[in-house]
Design a protein around this motif. Structure first.
Motif, PDB file in Angstrom:
ATOM      1  N   UNK A  72       0.822  -1.202   0.000  1.00  0.00           N
ATOM      2  CA  UNK A  72       0.000   0.000   0.000  1.00  0.00           C
ATOM      3  C   UNK A  72       0.862   1.259   0.000  1.00  0.00           C
ATOM      4  N   UNK A  73       1.846   1.309   0.885  1.00  0.00           N
ATOM      5  CA  UNK A  73       2.659   2.516   1.024  1.00  0.00           C
ATOM      6  C   UNK A  73       3.655   2.713  -0.117  1.00  0.00           C
ATOM      7  N   UNK A  74       4.208   1.630  -0.639  1.00  0.00           N
ATOM      8  CA  UNK A  74       5.267   1.744  -1.644  1.00  0.00           C
ATOM      9  C   UNK A  74       4.733   1.705  -3.073  1.00  0.00           C
ATOM     10  N   UNK A  75       3.707   0.926  -3.325  1.00  0.00           N
ATOM     11  CA  UNK A  75       3.235   0.781  -4.705  1.00  0.00           C
ATOM     12  C   UNK A  75       1.933   1.539  -4.945  1.00  0.00           C
ATOM     13  N   UNK A  76       0.872   1.180  -4.231  1.00  0.00           N
ATOM     14  CA  UNK A  76      -0.455   1.751  -4.506  1.00  0.00           C
ATOM     15  C   UNK A  76      -0.487   3.267  -4.310  1.00  0.00           C
ATOM     16  N   UNK A  77       0.021   3.731  -3.198  1.00  0.00           N
ATOM     17  CA  UNK A  77      -0.001   5.168  -2.925  1.00  0.00           C
ATOM     18  C   UNK A  77       0.873   5.943  -3.901  1.00  0.00           C
ATOM     19  N   UNK A  78       2.050   5.449  -4.199  1.00  0.00           N
ATOM     20  CA  UNK A  78       2.950   6.155  -5.123  1.00  0.00           C
ATOM     21  C   UNK A  78       2.327   6.242  -6.512  1.00  0.00           C
ATOM     22  N   UNK A  79       1.762   5.130  -7.002  1.00  0.00           N
ATOM     23  CA  UNK A  79       1.116   5.150  -8.318  1.00  0.00           C
ATOM     24  C   UNK A  79      -0.056   6.125  -8.338  1.00  0.00           C
ATOM     25  N   UNK A  80      -0.898   6.081  -7.329  1.00  0.00           N
ATOM     26  CA  UNK A  80      -2.082   6.936  -7.305  1.00  0.00           C
ATOM     27  C   UNK A  80      -1.706   8.411  -7.176  1.00  0.00           C
ATOM     28  N   UNK A  81      -0.761   8.718  -6.298  1.00  0.00           N
ATOM     29  CA  UNK A  81      -0.330  10.111  -6.153  1.00  0.00           C
ATOM     30  C   UNK A  81       0.299  10.621  -7.442  1.00  0.00           C
ATOM     31  N   UNK A  82       1.123   9.793  -8.068  1.00  0.00           N
ATOM     32  CA  UNK A  82       1.766  10.194  -9.329  1.00  0.00           C
ATOM     33  C   UNK A  82       0.714  10.486 -10.391  1.00  0.00           C
ATOM     34  N   UNK A  83      -0.299   9.650 -10.475  1.00  0.00           N
ATOM     35  CA  UNK A  83      -1.357   9.834 -11.459  1.00  0.00           C
ATOM     36  C   UNK A  83      -2.125  11.136 -11.215  1.00  0.00           C
ATOM     37  N   UNK A  84      -2.484  11.398  -9.965  1.00  0.00           N
ATOM     38  CA  UNK A  84      -3.231  12.616  -9.651  1.00  0.00           C
ATOM     39  C   UNK A  84      -2.359  13.856  -9.864  1.00  0.00           C
ATOM     40  N   UNK A  85      -1.092  13.783  -9.487  1.00  0.00           N
ATOM     41  CA  UNK A  85      -0.182  14.912  -9.704  1.00  0.00           C
ATOM     42  C   UNK A  85      -0.056  15.214 -11.196  1.00  0.00           C
ATOM     43  N   UNK A 119      -9.367   1.947  -0.898  1.00  0.00           N
ATOM     44  CA  UNK A 119      -9.797   2.647  -2.112  1.00  0.00           C
ATOM     45  C   UNK A 119      -9.985   4.136  -1.817  1.00  0.00           C
ATOM     46  N   UNK A 120     -10.657   4.451  -0.718  1.00  0.00           N
ATOM     47  CA  UNK A 120     -10.945   5.842  -0.383  1.00  0.00           C
ATOM     48  C   UNK A 120      -9.676   6.624  -0.041  1.00  0.00           C
ATOM     49  N   UNK A 121      -8.733   5.993   0.630  1.00  0.00           N
ATOM     50  CA  UNK A 121      -7.498   6.685   1.016  1.00  0.00           C
ATOM     51  C   UNK A 121      -6.515   6.833  -0.133  1.00  0.00           C
ATOM     52  N   UNK A 122      -6.762   6.146  -1.233  1.00  0.00           N
ATOM     53  CA  UNK A 122      -5.889   6.246  -2.390  1.00  0.00           C
ATOM     54  C   UNK A 122      -6.394   7.389  -3.269  1.00  0.00           C
ATOM     55  N   UNK A 123      -5.561   8.372  -3.589  1.00  0.00           N
ATOM     56  CA  UNK A 123      -6.008   9.510  -4.388  1.00  0.00           C
ATOM     57  C   UNK A 123      -6.621   9.078  -5.723  1.00  0.00           C
ATOM     58  N   UNK A 124      -7.710   9.737  -6.089  1.00  0.00           N
ATOM     59  CA  UNK A 124      -8.365   9.462  -7.357  1.00  0.00           C
ATOM     60  C   UNK A 124      -9.578   8.563  -7.265  1.00  0.00           C
ATOM     61  N   UNK A 125      -9.796   7.943  -6.110  1.00  0.00           N
ATOM     62  CA  UNK A 125     -10.951   7.055  -5.928  1.00  0.00           C
ATOM     63  C   UNK A 125     -11.562   7.270  -4.545  1.00  0.00           C
ATOM     64  N   UNK A 126     -12.882   7.151  -4.482  1.00  0.00           N
ATOM     65  CA  UNK A 126     -13.609   7.261  -3.214  1.00  0.00           C
ATOM     66  C   UNK A 126     -14.787   6.297  -3.256  1.00  0.00           C
ATOM     67  N   UNK A 127     -14.924   5.461  -2.242  1.00  0.00           N
ATOM     68  CA  UNK A 127     -16.096   4.595  -2.132  1.00  0.00           C
ATOM     69  C   UNK A 127     -17.242   5.456  -1.627  1.00  0.00           C
ATOM     70  N   UNK A 128     -18.325   5.499  -2.400  1.00  0.00           N
ATOM     71  CA  UNK A 128     -19.470   6.329  -2.020  1.00  0.00           C
ATOM     72  C   UNK A 128     -20.633   5.515  -1.466  1.00  0.00           C
ATOM     73  N   UNK A 129     -20.653   4.202  -1.747  1.00  0.00           N
ATOM     74  CA  UNK A 129     -21.726   3.359  -1.226  1.00  0.00           C
ATOM     75  C   UNK A 129     -21.309   1.893  -1.328  1.00  0.00           C
ATOM     76  N   UNK A 130     -21.922   1.073  -0.496  1.00  0.00           N
ATOM     77  CA  UNK A 130     -21.680  -0.373  -0.528  1.00  0.00           C
ATOM     78  C   UNK A 130     -23.038  -1.069  -0.576  1.00  0.00           C
ATOM     79  N   UNK A 131     -23.200  -1.954  -1.544  1.00  0.00           N
ATOM     80  CA  UNK A 131     -24.396  -2.785  -1.638  1.00  0.00           C
ATOM     81  C   UNK A 131     -23.990  -4.183  -1.186  1.00  0.00           C
ATOM     82  N   UNK A 132     -24.266  -4.495   0.089  1.00  0.00           N
ATOM     83  CA  UNK A 132     -23.812  -5.775   0.644  1.00  0.00           C
ATOM     84  C   UNK A 132     -24.567  -6.960   0.070  1.00  0.00           C
ATOM     85  N   UNK A 133     -25.815  -6.771  -0.311  1.00  0.00           N
ATOM     86  CA  UNK A 133     -26.581  -7.881  -0.891  1.00  0.00           C
ATOM     87  C   UNK A 133     -26.017  -8.287  -2.245  1.00  0.00           C
TER      88      UNK A 133
END
Length: 169
Positions: A72-85, A119-133
Motif C-alpha cells: 500500500x505505502x510503496x506501490x499503490x499510494x505512489x502510483x495513485x499520487x503520481x497519477x493525480x499529480x 480505495x478511499x485513502x488512495x487519491x483518485x478514488x472514493x467509495x461512495x456506497x456499498x451494496x452488501x446484498x
C-alpha cells in the motif's frame, strides 16, 4: 472468561506497540503508561474489535498485514499520487470522472472495511456506497477507464482484495 482475556491481551499488545512507536519514548514511565492505556482501551473495545481471538494470534495473517502495508505505502499510494499529480500539472487536466460498480468477494466486515478504506485513502478514488446484498462497491473514480464491473475491479481493488482475503477471511 479465557476467550475474553485472550481478546483483551491480543488486542492490547498491538495497541501497546503502536503507542510506543508513535510516542517515540521508551522510558520506564512510558512503558508502564503504554501498557496501562493499552489494557484499558483493550478491555473496553476488545469485544467490539476482535471477532475471533484465534485469528489474532496467527503469524501468517500478521505477515500478510505487513506485506499489505508495504504494498500500500510503496506501490499503490505512489502510483495513485503520481497519477493525480500528473492530472493536476497537465495543461488540459485530463479527467473522466464517474461512479463505477466494483464487485468484491470477501466475507468479513474487516475485509470489506479494509478494501473500502484502501480505495478511499488512495487519491483518485472514493467509495461512495456499498451494496452488501449484491456485493458491490460504488466508487467515484477520477478517470473512468471502463464501466465493466470486473474490469473496474482489476484497476481499482484487485490487490486490496487479495490482501484483505488473506488477512481477514
Amino acid at each position: 472468561m479465557i476467550h475474553k482475556l485472550a481478546r483483551v491481551i491480543g488486542f492490547a499488545i498491538p495497541l501497546w506497540i503502536f503507542y510506543l512507536i508513535f510516542s517515540g519514548n521508551y522510558t520506564a514511565l512510558d512503558l508502564v503508561t503504554g501498557i496501562a492505556a493499552a489494557l484499558v482501551a483493550s478491555a473496553l473495545l476488545a469485544d467490539v474489535v476482535v471477532e475471533k481471538a484465534s485469528k489474532l494470534y496467527n503469524p501468517i495473517r500478521w505477515g500478510w498485514a505487513i506485506a499489505y502495508a508495504l504494498y500500500y505505502l510503496i506501490i499503490a499510494e505512489v502510483k495513485a499520487h503520481s497519477d493525480v499529480i500528473m492530472r493536476i500539472l497537465h495543461p488540459k487536466m485530463p479527467i473522466n470522472p464517474g461512479i463505477v460498480r466494483v464487485p468484491y468477494d470477501v466475507s468479513t466486515d474487516y475485509a470489506k472495511v479494509l478494501i473500502a478504506d484502501s480505495i478511499t485513502n488512495t487519491p483518485g478514488t472514493v467509495v461512495v456506497d456499498i451494496d452488501e446484498k449484491r456485493r458491490i462497491l460504488y466508487v467515484h473514480w477520477i478517470n473512468v477507464k471502463t464501466k465493466v464491473p470486473e474490469e473496474c475491479r482489476k484497476f481499482i481493488s484487485k490487490w486490496f482484495e487479495f490482501f484483505a482475503k488473506r488477512m481477514f477471511d
